[in-house]
Design a protein around this motif. Structure first.
Motif, PDB file in Angstrom:
ATOM      1  N   GLY A 141       0.814  -1.202   0.000  1.00 29.73           N
ATOM      2  CA  GLY A 141       0.000   0.000   0.000  1.00 29.73           C
ATOM      3  C   GLY A 141       0.853   1.259   0.000  1.00 29.73           C
ATOM      4  N   ILE A 142       0.356   2.291  -0.671  1.00 29.49           N
ATOM      5  CA  ILE A 142       0.968   3.618  -0.638  1.00 29.49           C
ATOM      6  C   ILE A 142      -0.115   4.641  -0.333  1.00 29.49           C
ATOM      7  CG2 ILE A 142       2.879   3.055  -2.193  1.00 29.49           C
ATOM      8  CD1 ILE A 142       1.292   4.374  -4.457  1.00 29.49           C
ATOM      9  N   GLY A 143       0.279   5.816   0.081  1.00 31.12           N
ATOM     10  CA  GLY A 143      -0.679   6.829   0.492  1.00 31.12           C
ATOM     11  C   GLY A 143      -1.219   7.646  -0.664  1.00 31.12           C
ATOM     12  N   GLY A 144      -2.467   8.073  -0.510  1.00 25.92           N
ATOM     13  CA  GLY A 144      -3.094   9.011  -1.433  1.00 25.92           C
ATOM     14  C   GLY A 144      -3.610  10.208  -0.653  1.00 25.92           C
ATOM     15  N   TYR A 145      -3.576  11.386  -1.276  1.00 25.85           N
ATOM     16  CA  TYR A 145      -3.882  12.623  -0.548  1.00 25.85           C
ATOM     17  C   TYR A 145      -4.940  13.444  -1.275  1.00 25.85           C
ATOM     18  CZ  TYR A 145       0.312  11.466   2.098  1.00 25.85           C
ATOM     19  OH  TYR A 145       1.225  10.814   2.878  1.00 25.85           O
ATOM     20  N   PRO A 146      -6.228  13.121  -1.101  1.00 23.40           N
ATOM     21  CA  PRO A 146      -7.293  13.861  -1.780  1.00 23.40           C
ATOM     22  C   PRO A 146      -7.289  15.349  -1.471  1.00 23.40           C
ATOM     23  CG  PRO A 146      -8.151  11.819  -0.897  1.00 23.40           C
ATOM     24  CD  PRO A 146      -6.757  11.969  -0.350  1.00 23.40           C
ATOM     25  N   GLU A 147      -6.870  15.725  -0.260  1.00 25.83           N
ATOM     26  CA  GLU A 147      -6.855  17.136   0.133  1.00 25.83           C
ATOM     27  C   GLU A 147      -5.473  17.754   0.015  1.00 25.83           C
ATOM     28  OE1 GLU A 147     -10.219  17.774   3.399  1.00 25.83           O
ATOM     29  OE2 GLU A 147      -8.737  16.303   4.040  1.00 25.83           O
TER      30      GLU A 147
END
Length: 289
Positions: A141-147
């Motif tokens: 898993g890797i991070g996602g940043y919608p904001e």
């Protein structure tokens, strides 16, 4: 390997898509002393877990809890924070320890440390280090940043996601209270040709007081900090009858049935309130069946 290949073709009917997302939900737990007891008491072994890491506690408690839960039959991905890894030798030791413990999943993050402890300033360099060492994992898993990210510009974050995607099997978004923001972000990612399955980070069924306290202290997205400054939003989410994970779920349902994004699951920030969160998930599944 994607979620679709793990679980079969992803359904596009909205109700079926939501049921699929809830059945394959992952839970995030904090490596506190009572965490293992709570997991064993309330979480079925078919629910995959991630275990957080912080600069204050270091990687040790995270890996220890992940190893113990793996021995109990859970699929567990420890958060490996790049900025806490000293060098390639340290990374190889960590990867070997995970392998020896039966762990074949991990969640690669940059980490909260203001300065890296060594050679890995971000998740991409860590992923590249793992590949160079010949270590592979079935679920990454890797991070996602919608904001967006409070310290890194949007253009840099977009490029970072593109660069990390080939090494990963899942993107997990930071906690975001606004469904429209998450959906727009997912569509933009899809439009740039990134086909990585996305798990939407949502809060579990926890008290509103605990949610805002822990969210702010752990830095899980911009939403919690925004809510503290915006009175109208504060009233909306945190007064009696205001906040509920159901509101996020209901707004996300249509997007899960559309083909213009990669939304394929949920990642629940449980804050270790596992009894109420699992009861909430089971109630949703009962409604959908």
């Amino acid at each position: 390997m994607t979620l679709a290949t793990e679980r079969g073709a992803f359904p596009r009917n909205a109700k079926a898509a939501l049921a699929h997302a809830l059945r394959t939900t992952t839970y995030e737990v904090l490596p506190f002393k009572s965490a293992e007891e709570k997991v064993l008491a309330h979480v079925p072994t078919d629910v995959a877990l991630t275990v957080t890491t912080t600069e204050a506690k270091g990687l040790g408690p995270t890996i220890a809890l992940a190893a113990s839960l793996t021995q109990q039959g859970y699929r567990v991905a420890p958060h490996i924070a790049a900025r806490l890894v000293r060098d390639q030798a340290h990374l190889v030791d960590i990867a070997q320890h995970l392998s020896d413990s039966g762990i074949d999943r991990l969640f690669c993050i940059g980490g909260d440390a203001a300065e890296p402890a060594g050679d890995f300033p971000d998740a991409l360099s860590l992923l590249q280090g793992l590949q160079a060492a010949g270590h592979s994992f079935s679920w990454v898993g890797i991070g996602g940043y919608p904001e967006g990210h409070g310290l890194i510009g949007d253009t840099v974050m977009e490029q970072a996601l593109k660069d990390k995607a080939p090494y990963a099997t899942q993107a997990i978004t930071q906690l975001c209270f606004d469904a429209d923001t998450t959906i727009r972000w997912a569509r933009a990612v899809h439009s740039r040709g990134i086909t990585l399955p996305v798990r939407v980070g949502i809060p579990g069924a926890i008290s509103r007081q605990k949610l805002i306290r822990v969210s702010a202290s752990l830095g899980l997205g911009q939403s919690a900090r925004f809510l503290k400054k915006q009175q109208n939003m504060f009233w909306r989410f945190f007064l009696p009858g205001g906040y509920s994970p159901n509101k996020l779920i209901e707004k996300l349902i249509p997007a899960f049935a559309q083909g213009d994004n990669n939304l394929q699951g949920f990642h629940v920030f449980t804050f270790n309130d596992l009894d109420s969160t699992e009861a909430w998930r089971q109630a949703w599944l009962a409604r959908l069946s």
